[in-house]
Design a protein around this motif. Structure first.
Motif, PDB file in Angstrom:
ATOM      1  N   THR A   1       2.849   1.538  -3.553  1.00 19.85           N
ATOM      2  CA  THR A   1       1.985   1.872  -4.695  1.00 19.85           C
ATOM      3  C   THR A   1       1.337   3.240  -4.528  1.00 19.85           C
ATOM      4  O   THR A   1       1.219   3.998  -5.498  1.00 19.85           O
TER       5      THR A   1
ATOM      6  N   THR B   1      -3.131  -5.349  -0.766  1.00 17.78           N
ATOM      7  CA  THR B   1      -2.944  -4.079  -0.071  1.00 17.78           C
ATOM      8  C   THR B   1      -3.632  -4.149   1.290  1.00 17.78           C
ATOM      9  O   THR B   1      -4.270  -5.160   1.624  1.00 17.78           O
TER      10      THR B   1
ATOM     11  N   THR C   1      -9.075  -1.393  -7.589  1.00 20.07           N
ATOM     12  CA  THR C   1      -8.001  -2.383  -7.440  1.00 20.07           C
ATOM     13  C   THR C   1      -8.554  -3.803  -7.473  1.00 20.07           C
ATOM     14  O   THR C   1      -7.994  -4.694  -8.130  1.00 20.07           O
TER      15      THR C   1
ATOM     16  N   THR D   1      -0.801  -9.169  -4.748  1.00 16.33           N
ATOM     17  CA  THR D   1      -1.494  -7.906  -5.009  1.00 16.33           C
ATOM     18  C   THR D   1      -2.319  -7.500  -3.786  1.00 16.33           C
ATOM     19  O   THR D   1      -3.357  -6.851  -3.920  1.00 16.33           O
TER      20      THR D   1
ATOM     21  N   SER E   1       0.826  -1.209   0.000  1.00 21.98           N
ATOM     22  CA  SER E   1       0.000   0.000   0.000  1.00 21.98           C
ATOM     23  C   SER E   1       0.856   1.252   0.000  1.00 21.98           C
ATOM     24  O   SER E   1       0.590   2.204  -0.750  1.00 21.98           O
TER      25      SER E   1
ATOM     26  N   ILE F   1      -2.166  -2.031  -9.493  1.00 19.56           N
ATOM     27  CA  ILE F   1      -2.609  -1.272  -8.324  1.00 19.56           C
ATOM     28  C   ILE F   1      -2.339   0.214  -8.525  1.00 19.56           C
ATOM     29  O   ILE F   1      -3.172   1.065  -8.208  1.00 19.56           O
TER      30      ILE F   1
END
Length: 296
Positions: free
Chosen positions: A69, A229, A216, A227, A66, A144
């Motif tokens: 990105t 977050t 996302t 992937t 998180s 993302i």
């Protein structure tokens, strides 16, 4: 004089607590109770398992994902929002009205729909060609960043445009009459004047990126340790019935949000406030001293 002063204070208190003000205060109290209860529910449910969550490899992975990105997408958002907002507010850009409507429309669309649009784009022959040359987006961490961009870029442009609109155009006009180019005006007048607004845009865009989930989920899904977050980690924990970890992860996001607000407030503090105030107080003292000297 004292009696008149007391009457003015009484009238002021009465004006502050008239019927409309009391109703407004009651409504504000209900709103604060509603919002505060949600925050307290997160804290109460997550504090007992906070240590366990913060030491979990999966939660730490989602936290890093998180932060990384969101930071990348925020830098790209601001870098694109500045020239775009300038073009929309300071130039005779062709089809400007169409562009404005497009921005407003994007702001009003559900995030999951924006993610679906990106999925269609990157699943097209062009997206497949990009994947073949090594630029994979669908079901990859790169997606993302794109999901956060499609959600936050119109928001960042809107905030920067609002900041540009508050600048006195006469300053730019005078600078140009003195020979400054548009680039010089942008660098030396517009950006310094918008400093606090740009900081707010940067911080809020980053915070929105940290909390983005709908686009996302549609573009890259939620794959553990790939992937995932922080919002995706909460989603997976709730899906598997692990509500304690979900609440503890939500508490991490709450702490990050609070820290973001503190940083924004510190950075947005106008420079030299204390000096200005102090100068005013000193000026007032000098004026009183001078007046007393003259009277003496």
């Amino acid at each position: 004089m004292r009696e008149a002063s007391r009457r003015r204070c009484a009238l002021r208190r009465r004006a502050e607590y008239d019927a409309f003000s009391v109703c407004a205060i009651l409504v504000a109290g209900v709103v604060l109770l509603f919002i505060g209860s949600a925050i307290l529910a997160i804290v109460a449910g997550g504090v007992a398992h906070f240590g366990e969550a913060i030491s979990s490899d999966e939660v730490l992975f989602s936290l890093r994902m998180s932060v990384v990105t969101s930071s990348i997408s925020t830098v790209i958002c601001v870098a694109l929002a500045l020239p775009t907002a300038y073009a929309l507010s300071r130039t005779a850009m062709p089809f400007k009205r169409v562009a404005e409507v497009l921005m407003e429309l994007t702001l009003s669309l559900p995030y999951i729909l924006l993610g679906f649009a990106l999925l269609l784009i990157f699943s097209s022959p062009i997206g497949k060609a990009l994947r073949e040359v090594g630029f994979a987006v669908v079901f990859e961490p790169t997606g993302i960043v794109f999901a956060q961009l499609i959600v936050n870029l119109p928001f960042a442009i809107r905030m920067v445009r609002t900041a540009f609109a508050d600048i006195d155009p006469r300053m730019e006009f005078v600078a140009k009459t003195l020979g400054a180019s548009s680039g010089d005006v942008f660098r030396t007048i517009i950006l310094p004047q918008c400093r606090n607004a740009l900081i707010s845009t940067l911080v809020l865009t980053w915070a929105r990126g940290m909390g983005e989930f709908g686009a996302t989920l549609m573009l890259v899904g939620v794959t553990r340790m790939k992937t995932e977050t922080l919002p995706g980690s909460i989603y997976l924990s709730i899906s598997t019935g692990n509500n304690e970890t979900a609440m503890a992860t939500a508490m991490i996001m709450l702490i990050l949000s609070a820290a973001t607000l503190v940083v924004a407030n510190v950075l947005n503090r106008p420079a030299g406030v204390s000096r200005v105030d102090g100068g005013k107080r000193r000026k007032g003292r000098f004026a009183r001293t001078g007046r007393s000297s003259m009277e003496g």
